[in-house]
Design a protein around this motif. Structure first.
Motif, PDB file in Angstrom:
ATOM      1  N   LEU A   1       0.818  -1.209   0.000  1.00  0.00           N
ATOM      2  CA  LEU A   1       0.000   0.000   0.000  1.00  0.00           C
ATOM      3  C   LEU A   1       0.852   1.258   0.000  1.00  0.00           C
ATOM      4  O   LEU A   1       0.562   2.218  -0.722  1.00  0.00           O
ATOM      5  N   ILE A   2       1.895   1.270   0.799  1.00  0.00           N
ATOM      6  CA  ILE A   2       2.766   2.434   0.848  1.00  0.00           C
ATOM      7  C   ILE A   2       3.441   2.643  -0.510  1.00  0.00           C
ATOM      8  O   ILE A   2       3.550   3.774  -0.989  1.00  0.00           O
ATOM      9  N   GLY A   3       3.883   1.570  -1.144  1.00  0.00           N
ATOM     10  CA  GLY A   3       4.493   1.677  -2.465  1.00  0.00           C
ATOM     11  C   GLY A   3       3.524   2.205  -3.515  1.00  0.00           C
ATOM     12  O   GLY A   3       3.871   3.040  -4.342  1.00  0.00           O
TER      13      GLY A   3
ATOM     14  N   SER B   1      14.080   6.444  -2.117  1.00  0.00           N
ATOM     15  CA  SER B   1      15.219   5.823  -1.442  1.00  0.00           C
ATOM     16  C   SER B   1      14.866   5.417  -0.009  1.00  0.00           C
ATOM     17  O   SER B   1      15.266   4.342   0.450  1.00  0.00           O
ATOM     18  N   LEU B   2      14.106   6.244   0.696  1.00  0.00           N
ATOM     19  CA  LEU B   2      13.678   5.869   2.052  1.00  0.00           C
ATOM     20  C   LEU B   2      12.747   4.665   2.040  1.00  0.00           C
ATOM     21  O   LEU B   2      12.788   3.829   2.943  1.00  0.00           O
ATOM     22  N   TYR B   3      11.920   4.561   1.011  1.00  0.00           N
ATOM     23  CA  TYR B   3      11.042   3.396   0.879  1.00  0.00           C
ATOM     24  C   TYR B   3      11.866   2.122   0.724  1.00  0.00           C
ATOM     25  O   TYR B   3      11.592   1.114   1.372  1.00  0.00           O
ATOM     26  N   PHE B   4      12.897   2.174  -0.130  1.00  0.00           N
ATOM     27  CA  PHE B   4      13.717   0.988  -0.338  1.00  0.00           C
ATOM     28  C   PHE B   4      14.566   0.654   0.879  1.00  0.00           C
ATOM     29  O   PHE B   4      14.812  -0.522   1.162  1.00  0.00           O
ATOM     30  N   ILE B   5      14.998   1.660   1.621  1.00  0.00           N
ATOM     31  CA  ILE B   5      15.728   1.399   2.857  1.00  0.00           C
ATOM     32  C   ILE B   5      14.821   0.701   3.871  1.00  0.00           C
ATOM     33  O   ILE B   5      15.212  -0.277   4.511  1.00  0.00           O
TER      34      ILE B   5
END
Length: 79
Positions: free
Chosen positions: A15-17, A60-64
């Motif tokens: 959902l966040i993605g 980038s924060l999502y992937f971290i």
């Protein structure tokens, strides 16, 4: 991790993605794809690098966060 925590994590990251992709597309449509430069929207054109930087930072924060979740998933219940 318990099974319900894994399921909830996968659903929430999905959902966040999806919301992140939607918000990036809305920002680009609303602010960056207008070809008309006038005094009314000059501020948006001047702020374009900041919008792009914020998009890159959000991705980038999502992937971290996703990598940290995967590490937590793999660690499991080991102590």
């Amino acid at each position: 991790m318990k099974k319900w925590q894994k399921i909830a994590g996968v659903i929430s990251f999905g959902l966040i993605g999806a919301l992140l992709a939607y918000s990036i597309s809305e920002i680009e449509i609303a602010y960056l794809w207008y070809d008309i430069i006038c005094d009314a929207n000059r501020g948006f054109w001047d702020a374009q690098p900041y919008f792009i930087a914020l998009e890159c930072l959000a991705v980038s924060l999502y992937f971290i966060a996703l990598a940290l979740f995967i590490c937590l998933w793999r660690k499991g219940g080991k102590r």
